[in-house]
Design an enzyme around this catalytic site. Structure first.
Site, short mmCIF file in Angstrom:
data_model
loop_
_atom_site.label_atom_id
_atom_site.label_comp_id
_atom_site.label_asym_id
_atom_site.label_seq_id
_atom_site.Cartn_x
_atom_site.Cartn_y
_atom_site.Cartn_z
N ASP A 1 -9.97 -6.15 1.90
CA ASP A 1 -8.64 -6.61 1.51
C ASP A 1 -8.43 -8.09 1.83
OD1 ASP A 1 -7.78 -4.23 0.46
OD2 ASP A 1 -7.02 -3.48 2.36
N ASP B 1 -5.41 -3.48 4.67
CA ASP B 1 -5.91 -3.10 6.00
C ASP B 1 -7.42 -3.22 6.14
OD1 ASP B 1 -6.46 -1.04 4.31
OD2 ASP B 1 -5.24 0.46 5.33
N ASP C 1 0.86 -1.18 0.00
CA ASP C 1 0.00 0.00 0.00
C ASP C 1 0.88 1.22 0.00
OD1 ASP C 1 -2.40 -1.17 0.07
OD2 ASP C 1 -2.72 -0.97 2.23
#
Ligand code: ADP
Ligand code: MG
Length: 873
Positions: free
Chosen positions: A615, A611, A326
């Site tokens: 996901d 997170d 990310d």
């Protein structure tokens, strides 16, 4: 039944307070009374039983049986020694296993979810274990339900209850009463939330009505109680290898016995030897050793902020060659600050915001109202993006609390990374305003007009392209861009689905989020060691590329693709492009799964971070799913293999390093154990075939096994980190443990150890032809001491021991010294010497066995020297 009662009844029954929650004193009393909120664990086993489990092996039974027979036949001493050694071995095994178990236990605690409750009038996070009945529990997307709750407030709350009902589609929850009816299924109790299920959407508040084993899941927990031991692929492979080796060893022992029968040797003596050899040469301690090394590694990783949730992850980490990360919070600091804005046709620094301009002030106020973060003098909570917006407000004397009082929120649609929007419905006088904020591209699509000069004017293509240009200009400077829009409605009677439409666009803000320290270095380190870093983000392409460039992830805009574009590519186009792609922007969670799959299809070993609730699928699909410890939801953590307690990219790289080291260390231990076993087999078997007297007595073999199989192997397993580990390329996951050098090394050294042991016996027998004891003692010393010295060479496959330093592994030095002492004890202490039938060697003998014993060590070091020389050329 709880669901039949009204929330008032429940609140009264549990003597609690919706606004303030329980007091901490009351909570403590209830905790004492009802015990911790957790499902019962399996009972602890007694030490004796565990010890028995260690001995519970057919070979050990045969050995003990043989010991008894030998006690009946001849002297008791042999038998006693055998029993002592068996018990010692069992104790060592027991200690090893309980150590491993404890470490794993501690690990479970670390990833134990936390619960949000109201206590003493404040919202606080406590360990789920401490939740008591009557607690007011706050639920939000991504949280596990800590116990059974009667819901008293919900906002679009959806809960996935498959753990309990098997139904994987999340069910909508309400706080309303349900009419009394008999036998209503758990799945239909819409005003209840059950322990171990999880919130996938929305928010809610509930009263804890049952904890621990009293919960619905507790009632069926007995079914789940059997603790599944999940072994790692390596452990499984080793268990298979162990079985196969065991089989081979048994065959050899049998063969040896047959040869002995043909040679008309003393059968009982030979039987005992064969059994002892089998016991010594079968690497029964391997799985425990591996578990310990893994567990120790896990502990080391915790210190470096990585929590391993599943042991196999450690092995896989070592072969990771793509890290998908990310952007926000992992590569960047997630400390957002609004620096620029666009409104009323002006694109400028925020110092130019003018609160007298109605559009400007609407921009700031709407951003503040449409947010879940909280702001006070000394504390801020919530999403950093939203905190940045509240901080922007404060700069212009606009406080969320004041605004909320004026314009209370009556409804909301939470942010999710698919829509990339968030909406609230707020009271404005006798009307209501729908306020939406989020990603520009998505927002523009649902706007019909634009707020300009205090008027709503049609959102023409020309105006739209002006907005887009402003947005692009900000994102090219690596700013994250958020827009806001609104619509005035007359009543709250409005369908959720129609809220985000026909809006009036207000303006944009751009916020910076500086890269984390060290990240650039870690990315460079990855690059050098053959690991590719891939950025995944929900942010705009330009923002993503700007930061990727700064960090050295991407150089060219052809390496950037948006999630939408990626999804449109055909299979073959993906094949062509994927190796070049470095940045995936405007990604939704569903794209993530496709990205992982596409990368894996090319044979990559992929790690993926995440997170949010959505996901979970991509974390599961990745070889290593990495969840954020700070910003991550329980759901993401639950689906992950590893949790980063500091949300930092560099931690993933550290974990990869650790994974590589641990794998190497395990391999060293195994190579050591197996080559020593080969040595023992060769020494005895060849000795028999050559028609020599027994090279070693059975108890000698068992003693050698005790000395070398335990501590030295473990010490090799906890070898300190190799600083140069990242100079190597990732390990090929398909290649076996012993492919290439290791296999040759293992067998070669096995033969070598066997041969020098035979040589020691032969020479001893030649010098002292009348003393078998003498020759056997020499073989015994050479067999054990050569193995101990040899461990030093195994520490590194290329560097010499002098380069890495003998004392850098103190455990190993300790194990070697202890081993030598144990060999000497048997020879020097008269009582033991008589039991073991060991001869007190002369000085010359010692010199001689010493020279023989260092041969494997010297040859290995020489081998490495030559290898290094050749490699340089
Ligand atoms: P990231 O991968 O960077 O965490 P997100 O999915 O959180 O991406 O955000 C994607 C986009 O959604 C951002 O560029 C921003 O425009 C918008 N966004 C982010 N957070 C919020 C929020 N709390 N409310 C509304 N929009 C948001
Ligand atoms: Mg985010």
């Amino acid at each position: 039944m709880w669901f039949e009662k009204s929330s008032q009844e429940i609140i009264k029954e549990f003597n609690t307070d919706v606004v303030n929650g329980l007091s901490s004193e009351e909570a403590l009393i209830r905790r004492e009374k009802y015990g911790p909120n957790k499902l019962a664990e399996k009972k602890e086993q007694s030490i004796l039983k565990l010890l028995f489990e260690q001995i519970n092996d057919v070979l050990i039974y045969i050995l003990l049986g043989a010991a008894v027979i030998s006690a009946l036949l001849k002297e008791i001493s042999d038998a006693v020694i055998i029993v002592i050694i068996v018990v010692l071995n069992a104790i060592i095994g027991l200690i090893q296993e309980s150590k491993a178990e404890k470490a794993l236990e501690a690990l479970k605690k670390l990833s134990f979810p936390k619960a949000l409750v109201k206590r003493n009038g404040q919202i606080m996070e406590i360990s789920s274990e401490d939740v008591v009945v009557g607690d007011i529990v706050i639920l939000e997307a991504g949280k596990y339900i800590p116990c059974d709750l009667r819901l008293i407030e919900t906002a679009n709350l959806k809960i996935e209850e498959s753990a309990l009902t098997g139904e994987s589609v999340p069910s909508q929850k309400y706080a309303e009463n349900i009419l009394k009816s008999e036998n209503i299924a758990l799945g239909d109790q819409r005003n209840m939330a059950f322990m171990s299920t999880m919130v996938t959407y929305g928010r809610g508040v509930g009263v804890a009505v049952a904890v621990g084993m009293d919960t619905e899941i507790g009632k069926i927990a007995k079914m789940l109680e059997e603790n599944k031991k999940n072994s790692t692929p390596l452990q499984i492979k080793l268990a298979q290898l162990g079985k196969m080796l065991g089989f081979v060893v048994l065959i050899i022992c049998l063969l040896m016995f047959v040869v002995a029968v043909i040679q008309k040797r003393d059968l009982f003596e030979m039987f005992l030897t064969a059994i002892s050899l089998a016991v010594a040469a079968i690497p029964e301690g391997l799985p425990a050793m591996v578990t310990i090394v893994l567990a120790v590694g896990v502990q080391r990783m915790i210190k470096k902020n990585a929590i391993i949730r599943k042991l196999p992850a450690i092995e896989t980490l070592g072969s990771v060659n793509i890290i998908c990360s990310d952007k926000t919070g992992t590569l960047t600091q997630n400390k957002m600050t609004v620096t620029r804005f666009y409104a009323d046709g002006v694109l400028n620094d925020i110092s130019y915001l003018d609160m007298n301009n109605r559009v400007h002030s609407a921009l700031v106020k709407d951003m503040v109202l449409c947010s879940d973060a909280t702001y006070s003098e000394d504390s801020r909570t919530g999403d950093p993006t939203e905190i940045a917006l509240l901080e922007l407000g404060v700069k212009f004397n606009i406080y969320k609390d004041n605004e909320n009082e004026l314009h209370s929120r009556v409804d909301e649609i939470p942010f999710d990374s698919d829509r990339k929007l968030m909406t609230t419905l707020n009271k404005f006088g006798d009307k209501y305003n729908i306020i939406t904020k989020g990603a520009v591209d998505n927002l523009i699509k649902i706007c019909k007009s634009i707020y300009a000069n205090g008027n709503m004017v049609p959102f023409t293509e020309e105006l739209k392209s002006k907005v887009t240009a402003a947005s692009d200009s900000m994102s090219n400077d690596a700013l994250r861009v958020l827009g806001t829009a609104f619509r005035v409605v007359d009543s709250t009677e409005i369908e959720i689905d129609s809220m985000e439409s026909d809006l009036t666009f207000v303006g944009l803000v751009g916020m910076i989020d500086p890269p984390r320290e060290n990240v650039e270095k870690s990315i460079e380190e990855c690059r050098k060691s053959g690991i590719r870093t891939v950025m995944i983000t929900g942010d705009h392409k330009n923002t993503a590329f700007a930061i990727a460039k700064e960090l050295g992830i991407a150089e060219d805009s052809s390496q950037v693709v948006s999630g939408y574009e990626f999804n449109k590519l055909s299979g073959s186009e993906i094949e062509d492009k994927i190796d070049n792609l470095r940045v995936f922007a405007r990604v939704s969670p569903e794209h993530k799964v496709n990205i992982v799959r596409a990368l894996k299809k090319r044979g990559n070993i992929v790690s993926m971070t995440g997170d949010g609730v959505n996901d979970a699928p991509s974390l599961k699909a990745a070889d290593i799913g990495v969840a954020m410890g700070i910003t991550g939801t329980d759901v993401a953590k639950g689906a992950s293999d590893m949790i980063l307690t500091d949300d930092n990219f560099s931690t993933i790289v550290e974990a990869v390093k650790e994974g590589r080291n641990i794998y190497n260390n395990i391999r060293k231990s195994i190579v050591f154990l197996l080559s020593c076993n080969i040595g023992e087999i060769i020494a005895l078997f060849i000795g028999i075939v050559l028609g020599w007297p027994a090279v070693l007595r059975p108890i000698h073999l068992l003693w050698v096994n005790l000395i070398t199989d335990s501590l030295p192997a473990l010490a090799l397993g906890v070898e300190p980190d190799d600083p140069d580990i990242m100079k190597e390329k990732p390990r090929d996951a398909k290649k076996g443990l012993f492919s290439g050098k290791s296999g040759v090394f293992l067998i070669g050294n096995g033969i070598l150890i066997g041969v020098i042991t035979l040589a020691a016996f032969y020479i001893g027998n030649t010098i002292y032809p009348n003393s078998l004891m003498h020759a056997q003692t020499m073989a015994f010393v050479v067999l054990s001491v050569s193995q101990l010295f040899y461990t030093l060479s195994i520490r590194h496959s290329e560097k010499s021991i002098f380069e890495i330093g003998i004392f850098t592994n103190k455990y190993l030095v300790g194990a070697i010294v202890l081993g030598i002492v144990m060999v000497n004890m048997v020879i020097m202490i008269p009582f033991l010497a008589s039991v073991f039938k060991a001869f007190r060697l002369t000085l010359n003998d010692w010199l001689f066995v010493f020279l023989l014993s260092i041969i494997p060590f010297i040859l290995n070091e020489l081998g490495k020297l030559i290898y290094r020389k050749l490699e340089k050329k």
